[in-house]
Design an enzyme around this catalytic site. Structure first.
Site, mmCIF file in Angstrom:
data_model
loop_
_atom_site.group_PDB
_atom_site.id
_atom_site.type_symbol
_atom_site.label_atom_id
_atom_site.label_comp_id
_atom_site.label_asym_id
_atom_site.label_seq_id
_atom_site.Cartn_x
_atom_site.Cartn_y
_atom_site.Cartn_z
ATOM 1 N N GLY A 1 2.264 10.564 -13.533
ATOM 2 C CA GLY A 1 1.491 9.936 -12.456
ATOM 3 C C GLY A 1 2.420 9.158 -11.533
ATOM 4 O O GLY A 1 3.640 9.352 -11.549
ATOM 5 N N ALA B 1 3.468 6.007 -11.413
ATOM 6 C CA ALA B 1 4.491 5.130 -11.989
ATOM 7 C C ALA B 1 5.654 5.966 -12.519
ATOM 8 O O ALA B 1 6.829 5.663 -12.258
ATOM 9 C CB ALA B 1 3.888 4.269 -13.100
ATOM 10 N N GLY B 2 5.336 7.020 -13.258
ATOM 11 C CA GLY B 2 6.379 7.849 -13.859
ATOM 12 C C GLY B 2 7.243 8.529 -12.805
ATOM 13 O O GLY B 2 8.475 8.523 -12.887
ATOM 14 N N PHE C 1 -10.743 -4.346 2.327
ATOM 15 C CA PHE C 1 -11.074 -4.085 0.928
ATOM 16 C C PHE C 1 -11.527 -5.381 0.290
ATOM 17 O O PHE C 1 -11.320 -6.457 0.845
ATOM 18 C CB PHE C 1 -9.823 -3.536 0.202
ATOM 19 C CG PHE C 1 -9.957 -2.101 -0.252
ATOM 20 C CD1 PHE C 1 -10.342 -1.107 0.626
ATOM 21 C CD2 PHE C 1 -9.695 -1.743 -1.579
ATOM 22 C CE1 PHE C 1 -10.450 0.215 0.214
ATOM 23 C CE2 PHE C 1 -9.804 -0.430 -2.005
ATOM 24 C CZ PHE C 1 -10.184 0.546 -1.109
ATOM 25 N N GLN D 1 -11.590 -3.732 -16.341
ATOM 26 C CA GLN D 1 -12.297 -3.712 -15.063
ATOM 27 C C GLN D 1 -13.420 -2.677 -15.050
ATOM 28 O O GLN D 1 -13.208 -1.520 -15.419
ATOM 29 C CB GLN D 1 -11.331 -3.395 -13.921
ATOM 30 C CG GLN D 1 -12.034 -3.369 -12.562
ATOM 31 C CD GLN D 1 -11.074 -3.529 -11.404
ATOM 32 O OE1 GLN D 1 -10.400 -2.589 -11.003
ATOM 33 N NE2 GLN D 1 -10.996 -4.736 -10.870
ATOM 34 N N HIS E 1 -15.762 -0.868 -12.388
ATOM 35 C CA HIS E 1 -15.886 -0.656 -10.943
ATOM 36 C C HIS E 1 -17.364 -0.748 -10.574
ATOM 37 O O HIS E 1 -18.204 -0.160 -11.258
ATOM 38 C CB HIS E 1 -15.318 0.710 -10.542
ATOM 39 C CG HIS E 1 -15.057 0.828 -9.075
ATOM 40 N ND1 HIS E 1 -16.074 0.951 -8.156
ATOM 41 C CD2 HIS E 1 -13.903 0.813 -8.364
ATOM 42 C CE1 HIS E 1 -15.543 1.006 -6.938
ATOM 43 N NE2 HIS E 1 -14.229 0.928 -7.034
ATOM 44 N N LEU F 1 -16.031 7.957 -9.427
ATOM 45 C CA LEU F 1 -15.746 6.830 -8.555
ATOM 46 C C LEU F 1 -16.245 7.069 -7.127
ATOM 47 O O LEU F 1 -16.017 8.123 -6.548
ATOM 48 C CB LEU F 1 -14.224 6.604 -8.524
ATOM 49 C CG LEU F 1 -13.721 5.550 -7.539
ATOM 50 C CD1 LEU F 1 -14.175 4.164 -7.966
ATOM 51 C CD2 LEU F 1 -12.205 5.610 -7.450
ATOM 52 N N GLU G 1 -14.227 1.837 -3.088
ATOM 53 C CA GLU G 1 -14.515 0.556 -2.456
ATOM 54 C C GLU G 1 -14.420 0.661 -0.926
ATOM 55 O O GLU G 1 -15.024 -0.122 -0.191
ATOM 56 C CB GLU G 1 -13.488 -0.463 -2.973
ATOM 57 C CG GLU G 1 -13.764 -1.885 -2.592
ATOM 58 C CD GLU G 1 -12.948 -2.844 -3.453
ATOM 59 O OE1 GLU G 1 -12.985 -2.713 -4.698
ATOM 60 O OE2 GLU G 1 -12.280 -3.716 -2.896
ATOM 61 N N ARG H 1 -14.188 -7.071 -7.423
ATOM 62 C CA ARG H 1 -14.951 -6.114 -8.227
ATOM 63 C C ARG H 1 -15.704 -6.737 -9.396
ATOM 64 O O ARG H 1 -16.813 -6.315 -9.713
ATOM 65 C CB ARG H 1 -13.994 -5.042 -8.762
ATOM 66 C CG ARG H 1 -13.524 -4.145 -7.656
ATOM 67 C CD ARG H 1 -12.524 -3.136 -8.147
ATOM 68 N NE ARG H 1 -12.201 -2.231 -7.057
ATOM 69 C CZ ARG H 1 -11.251 -1.315 -7.110
ATOM 70 N NH1 ARG H 1 -10.518 -1.174 -8.204
ATOM 71 N NH2 ARG H 1 -11.010 -0.532 -6.089
ATOM 72 N N HIS I 1 -13.292 1.202 -15.294
ATOM 73 C CA HIS I 1 -12.444 1.786 -14.255
ATOM 74 C C HIS I 1 -10.961 1.575 -14.481
ATOM 75 O O HIS I 1 -10.148 2.450 -14.213
ATOM 76 C CB HIS I 1 -12.851 1.173 -12.911
ATOM 77 C CG HIS I 1 -12.086 1.705 -11.749
ATOM 78 N ND1 HIS I 1 -12.080 3.041 -11.409
ATOM 79 C CD2 HIS I 1 -11.283 1.082 -10.818
ATOM 80 C CE1 HIS I 1 -11.323 3.214 -10.320
ATOM 81 N NE2 HIS I 1 -10.821 2.058 -9.959
ATOM 82 N N ARG J 1 -8.355 -7.139 -11.157
ATOM 83 C CA ARG J 1 -7.498 -6.511 -10.154
ATOM 84 C C ARG J 1 -8.251 -6.305 -8.847
ATOM 85 O O ARG J 1 -9.417 -5.926 -8.858
ATOM 86 C CB ARG J 1 -6.996 -5.159 -10.661
ATOM 87 C CG ARG J 1 -6.193 -4.387 -9.625
ATOM 88 C CD ARG J 1 -5.632 -3.100 -10.167
ATOM 89 N NE ARG J 1 -6.630 -2.076 -10.439
ATOM 90 C CZ ARG J 1 -7.241 -1.347 -9.501
ATOM 91 N NH1 ARG J 1 -7.002 -1.550 -8.217
ATOM 92 N NH2 ARG J 1 -8.119 -0.417 -9.849
#
Lengths: 242, 565
Positions: free
Chosen positions: B12, B14-15, B117, B230, B232, B242, B245, B276, B341, B376
């Protein structure tokens, strides 16, 4: 309603040939075909293998052939099939690894071949980013919705008869970069597809457009590349483009 | 044996960000259980935050204001130095992503477009329509192709091998061959994502079981703040997909069965764009009060935005509603309910993404730096994944270049792979026992019932009691049939062990934290308690269950105040 699901099973080298296995299952109203497959696997036969991830038609994992139609299992409502026998097979044009899982190697090889990355001018990141008007950026939006699910490659009659053909997704991806206002790739990068295994291989029967689950219309990209190549080739011959 | 300088687990954001910033002189590879572009980052919709100040109403926005919003949104549990670092790096990161090819939507004048947001003082969320995760993940993957990064896909990592406090390698199940293989490395980076699918109602991809977090825990690294989960506010009713937002950022209303925009009772100033945790609780409260539809959902109404705006700014949402609910949001309100979420907690790492185990790094949702604290903000998860993914790549490279790694331990990694192979064989020989999919289903229901949006001590204790029954039952689970290749059942069996670890940590951390903060709402302790609980929970593995300890929050410039929106 109780329904018969005929699922293609194949576990080489244990199995010599693929075969269909039948399962009787009653889907829950509103089930997608991916949910149906998971229910059959979880409740009846955990050895059935198929790919999945997001279940919302954005990761591109679960393209299959269902009752002869190429589709994303997660996006296909069971009830919309309106049949009491459902045949589930892997994507054509790609080799089966196990059951419904196929080897995407030719698909990814073609994708890698077209240099699928932005080639902007210079290495340094502009201090405030690139300056691009929305109307110019919008041109790429049709093509960036591609989820690389392989449906178009599997449906393409040219890919069926010639494994060297790059296929619709890779060529549409190249067009996405060719029209990106930030991309400055040299003529030579486009010329890589100026041949029968590239844009001139397309039969223009538009099977890719028909099966695309994201309405990318990859053939638009192939046609766009053809136009661009003809124009750029002329410019190139007269030395007006690098 | 396959051996690399750095092994990155997870394809993903981060990787892949870590792979792109690792020292190119080092030998780096990414291991992923799916092809990288099938990772859950692809499903992110609304955007990524950076104080670019491009919006006409945000000319005086700064990264410091972004940091303040993040810290306030976190209910003051974020470490302030870490939040500041992320928000400061956000700005150059956006320009770099643009240069890498991310097709951001634009404002007149050609600058990157930004939208409002939740919980943010300014419109600072950069986006590409509502497919931001998809374009970011595809772009990072494209850059990995450009840089020739080695990628092993459909490899399921099952164990981290640690010797003398250093990470020396991994054990993994190769789906295509059915083998259990050893992998040696001088450093390992985890970007393995969250655990959404231990909840019945989750927006997450089917593959998100959080086993990477569990592996780190079993390898002796503490888990931080796992009780903060979290929910959502807006997941599509029935399918839990999802609904970004950004739908509210673009002006959507939340409406109850009386036709009222009920957020005015809960967050009169921010309304639908409160953070949220607050919006999710408000929706649940409305439904419990009988103000929902079918006692199960409320409406997200976009009709007043007009078809043109919906098709231009929220085309993905429109597509999802049509495909999965049979409604067009331009004509009909969207039925929504809250669903799990995101995980604010995760593997305990510092600002450099380093952990207690030398040579082991983590970034993104699986990690907890902590920048999100107890809640978050929308648009900060893609940012966290990319910024800290990049930092992890640099940190791991530095660690190797400075010679901090252990000598080769190939024999020991091979021995661990052999142990797992034997275990697989013995499980395959069983001909009866519990079906792991049934156990998983029970776990998901338990977590939703006992560790949901509203919690109390009795429920959390019941959750722990129920969980020990599930753990006991899982000891004799077995594998049906004789498949060895692409044996998803075996994968689920391995992951289930880690899932029960995470569930236990969430429940126990939540039981002990006798206060309400951010997403952790205790009906029996409904107030935030800074005197006793302005601290991180750390859970360490032991044979007898998690051992909890606590660490002070890094409070720098911003003194905790009451959160009002």
């Amino acid at each position: 309603m109780s329904t018969t699901f005929k699922i293609l099973r194949f576990d080489p080298p244990k199995d010599e040939h693929p075969h269909f296995q039948e399962y009787i299952h009653t889907p829950i109203p509103g089930d997608t075909m991916l949910e149906v497959l998971k229910e059959i696997r979880d409740q009846q036969d955990p050895s059935i293998s198929f790919r999945y991830s997001c279940r919302e038609a954005v990761c591109g994992s679960c393209a299959l052939t269902i009752n002869g139609t190429i589709c994303l299992a997660c996006k296909t409502q069971f009830e919309a099939l309106k049949t009491d026998v459902v045949v589930i097979e892997p994507l054509p044009n790609l080799e089966i690894i196990k059951d419904l899982i196929v080897d995407f190697k030719p698909f990814w090889d073609a994708y890698n071949f077209i240099q699928p990355y932005l080639q902007p001018e210079g290495q340094a990141v502009p201090e405030k980013g690139h300056c691009v008007e929305e109307k110019d950026m919008e041109k790429v939006f049709q093509f960036i919705t591609c989820i690389l699910c392989g449906s178009c490659y599997a449906a393409c009659p040219v890919a069926t008869r010639d494994g060297r053909y790059l296929g619709p997704a890779a060529l549409a991806k190249l067009y996405r970069f060719a029209i990106d206002p930030r991309d400055k790739r040299p003529w030579s990068a486009l010329a890589r597809v100026d041949n029968p295994t590239g844009v001139w291989g397309c039969d223009t029967v538009f099977r890719c457009n028909d099966v695309c689950p994201k309405e990318v219309r990859p053939a638009d990209g192939i046609e766009g590349l053809r136009r661009k190549l003809v124009v750029d080739r002329t410019k190139h011959l007269f030395g007006r483009k690098k | 044996m396959v051996s690399h300088d750095i092994l990155i687990v997870g394809g993903g954001l981060a990787g892949l960000a870590a792979a792109l910033t690792a020292d190119p002189k080092l030998n780096v590879a990414v291991l992923s259980k799916v092809h990288p572009i099938r990772s859950h980052s692809v499903a992110a919709q609304g955007g990524i935050n950076a104080a670019l100040a491009n919006h006409p109403n945000a000319k005086d926005d700064t990264w410091e204001k972004h940091a303040f919003d993040t810290i306030k949104g976190s209910d003051y549990l974020a470490d302030q130095d870490a939040a500041e670092l992320m928000c400061q790096l956000a700005i150059p990161t956006m320009y770099e992503l643009d240069h890498w090819g991310v097709p951001f939507s634009r404002f007149p004048g050609g600058v990157i477009a930004q939208r409002p947001f939740g919980g943010a003082g300014y419109p600072r969320t950069c986006y590409a329509a509502d497919r931001t995760g998809q374009v970011l993940l595809h772009t990072l993957y494209e850059q990995c192709i450009r840089k020739n990064v080695t990628i092993y896909d459909e490899i399921v990592v099952t164990n981290i091998v640690v010797r003398d406090g250093r990470c020396v390698g991994l054990v993994a199940y190769d789906l295509a061959t059915g083998e259990i293989r050893p992998f040696a490395a001088k450093a390992v980076i985890f970007g393995t994502g969250g655990y959404g699918r231990i909840y019945k109602l989750s927006t997450n991809a089917y593959i998100n079981f959080g086993s990477g977090i569990g592996m780190a825990y079993r390898a002796g690294i503490p888990l931080k703040d796992l009780e903060f989960v979290q929910f959502h506010p807006t997941a599509l009713y029935g399918k839990n997909i999802l609904i970004t937002e950004a739908a509210r950022g673009e002006g959507g209303y939340l409406v109850n069965n009386k036709g009222r925009r009920f957020m005015e009772d809960y967050a009169p100033t921010a309304m639908e764009l409160a953070p949220r945790d607050i919006v999710a609780r408000s929706i649940t409260t409305e439904i419990l009060k009988g103000n929902g539809f079918e006692n199960a959902y409320v409406h997200l109404d976009l009709r007043h935005l007009g078809r043109e705006k919906i098709e231009k700014r929220l085309p993905g949402i429109q597509e999802i509603c049509i495909n999965f609910s049979g409604i067009d949001p331009a004509d009909t309100p969207i039925p929504i309910q809250p669903a799990q979420h995101y995980s604010m907690g995760g593997i305990d790492v510092d600002k450099n993404c380093a952990s207690l185990v030398k040579g082991f790094y983590a970034a993104g949702e699986c990690a907890c730096v902590s920048v999100h604290g107890a809640n978050r903000l929308g648009g900060n998860s893609l940012l966290d994944a990319i910024v800290f993914g990049k930092i992890a790549g640099v940190s791991a490279s530095k660690f190797i270049n400075e010679g901090g790694f252990a000598g080769p331990r190939d024999a020991e990694i091979t021995a661990e792979a052999k142990t797992l192979t034997d275990q697989f064989e013995s499980i395959r020989k069983r001909d009866k026992g519990h079906n792991v999919y049934q156990l998983l289903n029970d776990l998901k229901i338990l977590m939703g019932d006992k560790a949901g949006i509203f919690r109390d001590g009795k429920q959390l204790q019941e959750g722990l009691d129920g969980l020990s029954g599930l753990k006991e039952a899982s000891r004799d689970s077995y594998i049906y049939g004789s498949c060895t290749r692409f044996c998803q059942e075996f994968v689920t069996l391995i992951e289930f062990k880690y899932m029960t670890d995470l569930a236990e940590t969430i429940l126990l951390g939540g039981l002990k934290r006798t206060e309400t903060r951010g997403s952790h709402f205790r009906t029996d302790f409904p107030k935030r308690d800074d005197d006793n609980w302005l601290k991180h929970t750390l859970a360490s593995y032991s044979d007898k269950g998690p051992v909890l300890s606590y660490r002070e929050v890094n409070v720098d410039k911003y003194k905790p105040q009451e959160r009002k929106y």
